[in-house]
Every structure is written in structure tokens, then in C-alpha cells.
Design an enzyme around this catalytic site. Structure first.
Site, PDB file in Angstrom:
ATOM      1  CG  ASP A   1     -78.957  13.589 -84.853  1.00  0.00           C
ATOM      2  OD1 ASP A   1     -79.113  14.337 -85.919  1.00  0.00           O
ATOM      3  OD2 ASP A   1     -79.196  13.854 -83.708  1.00  0.00           O
TER       4      ASP A   1
ATOM      5  CG  ASN B   1     -75.740  25.246 -90.757  1.00  0.00           C
ATOM      6  OD1 ASN B   1     -74.811  25.133 -91.647  1.00  0.00           O
ATOM      7  ND2 ASN B   1     -76.647  24.368 -90.788  1.00  0.00           N
TER       8      ASN B   1
ATOM      9  CG  HIS C   1     -76.424  28.136 -93.781  1.00  0.00           C
ATOM     10  ND1 HIS C   1     -77.107  27.077 -93.091  1.00  0.00           N
ATOM     11  CD2 HIS C   1     -76.910  29.342 -93.184  1.00  0.00           C
ATOM     12  CE1 HIS C   1     -78.141  27.553 -92.414  1.00  0.00           C
ATOM     13  NE2 HIS C   1     -78.086  29.205 -92.560  1.00  0.00           N
TER      14      HIS C   1
ATOM     15  CG  ASP D   1     -74.173  23.452 -97.426  1.00  0.00           C
ATOM     16  OD1 ASP D   1     -75.049  23.116 -96.593  1.00  0.00           O
ATOM     17  OD2 ASP D   1     -74.349  24.429 -98.290  1.00  0.00           O
TER      18      ASP D   1
ATOM     19  CG  ASP E   1     -78.087  17.109 -88.152  1.00  0.00           C
ATOM     20  OD1 ASP E   1     -79.263  16.528 -88.464  1.00  0.00           O
ATOM     21  OD2 ASP E   1     -77.960  17.534 -87.070  1.00  0.00           O
TER      22      ASP E   1
END
Length: 319
Positions: free
Chosen positions: A206, A214, A219, A223, A249
């Protein structure tokens, strides 16, 4: 201990192995070395078991025969040390004077290379034996090593064929398995490993504070980080391991390995690749690793719960 932890291939229906090709290879080895015997052996629950034997009247052992763990045979050394062994003349080496292959069958010379499971542990050996003292040229020894790598590739093929890498099962952003693809591949791995007596390790990962990436950088940069992280996971794993973006994630890796996973080393290697591909922003991650006995009816849901608990314990230990 009665034997090694793996089921005998003679007790399994392993259709993925081209047994005719393995037989031709063993016969070729015996012919190439002008030797009375050559074998492919497996370290199975029977001990050192002959899988394939050269088809010569001077070959004393047949497929299915096995030397138990108490017998001092050459192949035990190769498997247990995961190293090649070349004994030119056993008479000159007292450690082999109790070897029944030498004392009873007069195999005074032995050359063997380990055959490997995809995780690098020993599956068995490819070996050649002679009743005469030998002095093989380096080129000939190297040829046997190359032949053992052919068998390694065949074993790896068992697992690479299980990965179901088709378009509908890949995550479009990162190019690794999506949840559906991983679930299907895990089930195939479970069935295959149940047949072969193999184990695995599952790692649940995680990313820490990914939302801040973000929120603060946008974003597009988020990404990019996910793509780089997925690539890092691919770099630190083998082609026979399963790497998945579970969602958001979260990532999952199934290591096709009986070896212990050194979590600290794994984290360091992932971080190294992430920093190379994403030096603009540092982000941490938490991970939990659990052993998976794929022989048992371990559902993926159950294993993921255990891995999530291990990850949570890791987070607490770092506070």
C-alpha cells in the site's frame, strides 16, 4: 526426514514437460561423454529419484528408482548445495568411499549440474557417470551446463504459462495484471503448485500518502508514480512471479518461491528503482509478506487478509 518436500513427478501427470525431448537429451549426454550412464534426477519426497535414464545396457538405474536421504550419493551434494559437482575419480576422495554408486556399481566418475525451479532452488540434477576415471575438457563440461539450462527453461515454462497475460486481464495504466487477471492466475498457480508440492509467498503493498501526491502535484503525476512503481515491482521480481495492481494505490505480488523473502532488501530494491524513475517526489509504502501453502485450500481472500494484517504490523513497528 524421509525425502525432499516435493512430490515425485512419477506420481503426477505433468503434461507440460516434453518427456520425449528429455529422454533424447539424456541419451545425447551419454553419447557425447562416451559414458555408460546419464540421468535426470528429481529431489522428491522419495529422496534422489531417477526421472529419466539413458537407454544403455550399462545404465544401472531405472526411472522411478530412488536413493533415500541416508544414502551418500553424488546428487545429494548437488541438490543440497545447489552447486555442480565433478568427481574425476572417487577412489581419490574418501568422502565418496561409502557411496553405493561407487562401491556397488563402480561409477567412479561423476559430473552433475543442478536443475532449478524458477525461484533458483534445486529441482534435481542432470548428471553423467562413468566406470572409468575421467578428465573432461572445459568445453564439454560447459556443454552439460547449457543442457541443464534447457531443463530449467522447461520448469519455468510450467509457471509462465499460468500467468494468463491477455489484454482483458491487464491494468491499462500500469500494464501489469489487474485484479481479475491476478485472481484467475492465482487459482491456476494454486492448482499447479498443489500438484507439484510447491509453496509461495504473497506480498500486499500500500503506497503511503498517495492522496497527497494527487492533491499537491495533480493526477497526471500520480499516474506517473503508479506506472513507475509497477515497473519497479516488475524489475525486482522474476518472470514467473505474479505482479498485480489490486486497485488504486494497492499492489499484490505472488512470489513463486520456497525461499524466505527478505522484506528489508525487497523494499530497498523497490525504492532504488522508484527513485531512478521518479526522482521528483519521494513516497513510502507499507508491505506485508505471508507464506502461502498452495497445497492447501487457501482462498485468495484468506491469504490477502493475512497479508494485510502483516502489513499493519509493519506499520506499527515503524511508529
Amino acid at each position: 526426514m524421509s525425502g525432499y518436500p516435493y512430490k515425485s513427478f512419477h506420481e503426477l501427470s505433468v503434461e507440460e514437460i516434453d518427456w520425449q525431448r528429455w529422454q533424447k537429451l539424456v541419451n545425447t549426454v551419454a553419447n557425447l561423454f562416451a559414458a555408460p550412464a546419464a540421468f535426470v534426477t528429481q529431489a522428491s519426497n522419495k529422496g534422489i529419484e531417477v526421472l529419466v535414464a539413458s537407454e544403455l545396457p550399462t545404465t544401472h538405474y531405472s526411472p522411478g528408482g530412488a536413493a533415500d536421504m541416508n544414502e551418500n550419493v553424488y546428487c545429494h551434494y548437488v541438490v543440497q548445495n545447489n552447486l555442480p559437482l565433478y568427481v574425476k575419480n572417487a577412489e581419490q576422495h574418501p568422502e565418496w568411499h561409502s557411496n553405493p554408486e561407487y562401491t556397488e556399481d563402480n561409477y567412479v566418475s561423476y559430473l552433475g549440474y543442478p536443475i532449478l525451479w524458477p525461484d533458483g532452488t534445486s529441482f534435481g540434477t542432470l548428471c553423467v557417470m562413468d566406470t572409468q576415471t575421467s578428465d573432461y575438457a572445459d568445453q564439454l563440461v560447459n556443454t552439460l551446463e547449457l543442457m541443464s539450462e534447457v531443463l530449467n527453461s522447461d520448469l519455468a515454462h510450467l509457471y509462465t504459462e499460468s500467468q494468463l497475460r491477455v489484454e482483458s486481464r491487464l491494468d491499462p495504466l500500469t500494464g501489469i495484471l489487474n485484479r481479475r487477471g491476478f485472481e484467475e492466475a492465482y487459482e491456476q498457480y494454486r492448482r499447479l503448485s498443489q500438484r507439484l508440492g510447491r509453496r509461495a509467498k504473497l506480498c500486499f503493498i500500500d503506497l503511503d500518502d498517495f492522496k497527497k501526491v494527487n492533491d499537491n502535484l495533480g493526477h497526471e503525476m500520480g499516474d506517473k508514480l503508479l506506472q513507475v512503481f509497477a515497473q519497479a515491482l516488475t524489475e525486482v521480481t522474476r518472470s514467473t512471479d505474479l505482479v498485480c495492481r489490486w486497485g488504486g494505490d494497492e499492489f499484490v505480488v505472488l512470489f513463486n518461491s520456497d525461499k524466505e523473502i527478505n522484506s528489508k532488501q525487497l523494499i530497498a530494491r523497490i525504492n532504488e528503482f522508484v527513485q531512478q524513475g521518479y526522482p521528483a517526489h519521494t513516497i513510502g509504502f507499507s508491505s506485508g509478506v505471508v507464506a502461502v501453502d498452495l497445497n492447501q485450500e487457501n482462498t485468495l481472500e484468506r491469504v490477502l487478509i493475512d497479508a494485510d494484517k502483516a502489513m499493519y504490523q509493519q506499520k506499527l513497528s515503524l511508529k
